[in-house]
Design an enzyme around this catalytic site. Structure first.
Site, PDB file in Angstrom:
ATOM      1  N   GLY A   1       0.816  -1.202   0.000  1.00  0.00           N
ATOM      2  CA  GLY A   1       0.000   0.000   0.000  1.00  0.00           C
ATOM      3  C   GLY A   1       0.852   1.256   0.000  1.00  0.00           C
ATOM      4  N   MET A   2       0.198   2.413   0.042  1.00  0.00           N
ATOM      5  CA  MET A   2       0.917   3.684  -0.044  1.00  0.00           C
ATOM      6  C   MET A   2       1.890   3.878   1.120  1.00  0.00           C
ATOM      7  SD  MET A   2      -0.628   7.448  -0.819  1.00  0.00           S
ATOM      8  CE  MET A   2      -1.907   7.301   0.428  1.00  0.00           C
TER       9      MET A   2
ATOM     10  N   ILE B   1      -5.701 -11.209   6.619  1.00  0.00           N
ATOM     11  CA  ILE B   1      -5.737 -10.824   8.031  1.00  0.00           C
ATOM     12  C   ILE B   1      -7.064 -11.156   8.702  1.00  0.00           C
ATOM     13  CG2 ILE B   1      -4.034  -9.002   7.663  1.00  0.00           C
ATOM     14  CD1 ILE B   1      -6.351  -6.965   7.957  1.00  0.00           C
TER      15      ILE B   1
ATOM     16  N   ALA C   1      -5.865  -1.889   5.598  1.00  0.00           N
ATOM     17  CA  ALA C   1      -7.131  -1.258   5.994  1.00  0.00           C
ATOM     18  C   ALA C   1      -8.080  -1.207   4.802  1.00  0.00           C
ATOM     19  CB  ALA C   1      -6.888   0.161   6.511  1.00  0.00           C
TER      20      ALA C   1
ATOM     21  N   THR D   1     -10.090   1.446   3.095  1.00  0.00           N
ATOM     22  CA  THR D   1     -10.025   2.909   3.142  1.00  0.00           C
ATOM     23  C   THR D   1     -10.971   3.611   2.169  1.00  0.00           C
ATOM     24  OG1 THR D   1      -8.185   2.889   1.560  1.00  0.00           O
ATOM     25  CG2 THR D   1      -7.623   2.877   3.910  1.00  0.00           C
TER      26      THR D   1
ATOM     27  N   TYR E   1     -16.661   4.002   7.878  1.00  0.00           N
ATOM     28  CA  TYR E   1     -15.201   3.911   7.894  1.00  0.00           C
ATOM     29  C   TYR E   1     -14.658   4.281   9.272  1.00  0.00           C
ATOM     30  CZ  TYR E   1     -10.347   5.277   7.100  1.00  0.00           C
ATOM     31  OH  TYR E   1      -8.986   5.430   7.200  1.00  0.00           O
TER      32      TYR E   1
ATOM     33  N   LYS F   1     -12.831   1.797  12.094  1.00  0.00           N
ATOM     34  CA  LYS F   1     -11.468   2.081  12.544  1.00  0.00           C
ATOM     35  C   LYS F   1     -11.429   2.284  14.058  1.00  0.00           C
ATOM     36  CE  LYS F   1      -8.182   2.545  10.479  1.00  0.00           C
ATOM     37  NZ  LYS F   1      -7.119   1.537  10.163  1.00  0.00           N
TER      38      LYS F   1
ATOM     39  N   TRP G   1      -5.285  12.782   5.823  1.00  0.00           N
ATOM     40  CA  TRP G   1      -5.009  13.393   4.523  1.00  0.00           C
ATOM     41  C   TRP G   1      -3.692  12.853   3.950  1.00  0.00           C
ATOM     42  CZ3 TRP G   1      -6.620  19.244   4.125  1.00  0.00           C
ATOM     43  CH2 TRP G   1      -7.888  19.414   4.683  1.00  0.00           C
TER      44      TRP G   1
END
Length: 295
Positions: free
Chosen positions: A9-10, A35, A59, A61, A124, A128, A149
């Site tokens: 991921g990022m 997971i 996650a 997202t 979301y 979380k 962000w």
């Protein structure tokens, strides 16, 4: 050794880069280890001796899609986080879990501190928040990093999207009544790596929740204007585009966004003896980097 979950991921990709540059031993998994399957996690851990940290970057997202896919969001953000935390407890590893500003409702007007009550307003954020609780109740040694962000070199994000739009349109509108702090993934990754290294050097930071974003408080409109300014300067935007402000009501989305989601960074900066960079400084570094790619 560190087990990095969500390594493609990022944020995970950025942590991989910093681990490799710092010669930190790690093993990474992504969708290859489910997971939501406790057995899959256990089998992987048993096959890799010496895991002392687990970093969970996985996650769900998709904020808007989550409103219609609550079960899928909960499976990754709540059940998945709980499974990882229980596995960390079983093998005696410390856990770093990534969370979000969406655990707050955005009704505040001053930066949220880590001890403020959670009040998520969408699926979301609720999933979380549930994941955070599961991690804290697991019995493992845990660290929760809330961010906001987020943008980085790998994967879709606001900066890439804005530059693509600015190159293809002569006019765009961006909301100006939602305030927050952008976060360059490299800056968040650096704090995560510093946490791991501090423990290795016998200077472990206290277990707990930490807020980690870049410094500053802006709107999405402010963010877009600075992206345009730097993008034009660096030759990433060759088109003339007018950026106009709009309200949240004029740009409706499936999920409600927090109107104010600035997070206080005092705790993490004190714990790591560091100063996080200003958001403009990091945005310039991102757009100027050879790793920047609009592919």
């Amino acid at each position: 050794m560190v087990w990095l979950i969500g390594c493609k991921g990022m944020l995970g990709s950025e942590i991989v880069r910093q681990f490799e540059n710092g010669d930190i031993a790690f093993v990474g998994t992504d969708r290859d280890v489910d997971i939501t399957d406790r057995g899959a996690l256990q089998r992987f851990a048993d096959a890799h001796e010496g895991i002392t940290w687990i970093i969970n970057c996985s996650a769900y997202t998709a904020v808007d899609k989550a409103e219609d896919e609550e079960a899928a969001a909960a499976a990754l953000n709540d059940t998945g986080a709980a499974n990882i935390a229980r596995e960390a407890k079983r093998i005696g590893a410390k856990m770093i879990h990534i969370s979000t500003d969406y655990v707050f409702d955005g009704s505040g007007s001053s930066p949220y501190t880590e001890d403020m009550p959670l009040s998520p307003i969408g699926v979301y954020g609720k999933t979380k928040a549930a994941g955070e609780q599961a991690v804290q109740e697991s019995g493992c040694e845990w660290y929760i990093f809330r961010t906001a962000w987020l943008y980085g070199y790998d994967g879709r994000n606001f900066v890439y999207t804005m530059i693509q739009l600015m190159n293809s349109r002569d006019r765009i509108t961006v909301v100006h009544d939602q305030r927050g702090s952008p976060t360059f993934a490299a800056d968040l990754a650096r704090c995560i790596v510093m946490t791991v290294l501090a423990a290795a050097n016998g200077q472990a930071i206290p277990q707990g929740v930490y807020h980690c974003t870049d410094l500053g408080e802006i709107t999405w409109f402010d963010f877009a204007c600075e992206i345009y300014r730097i993008g034009r300067e660096k030759g990433k935007i060759t088109n003339e585009c007018r950026i106009e402000p709009c309200t949240t009501d004029e740009y409706p989305t499936r999920a409600r966004r927090p109107a104010y989601s600035v997070l206080s960074k005092a705790k993490i900066q004190k714990a790591l003896h560091t100063i996080l960079p200003d958001w403009k400084e990091s945005l310039r570094a991102f757009i100027s980097s050879p790793l920047f790619s609009l592919k």
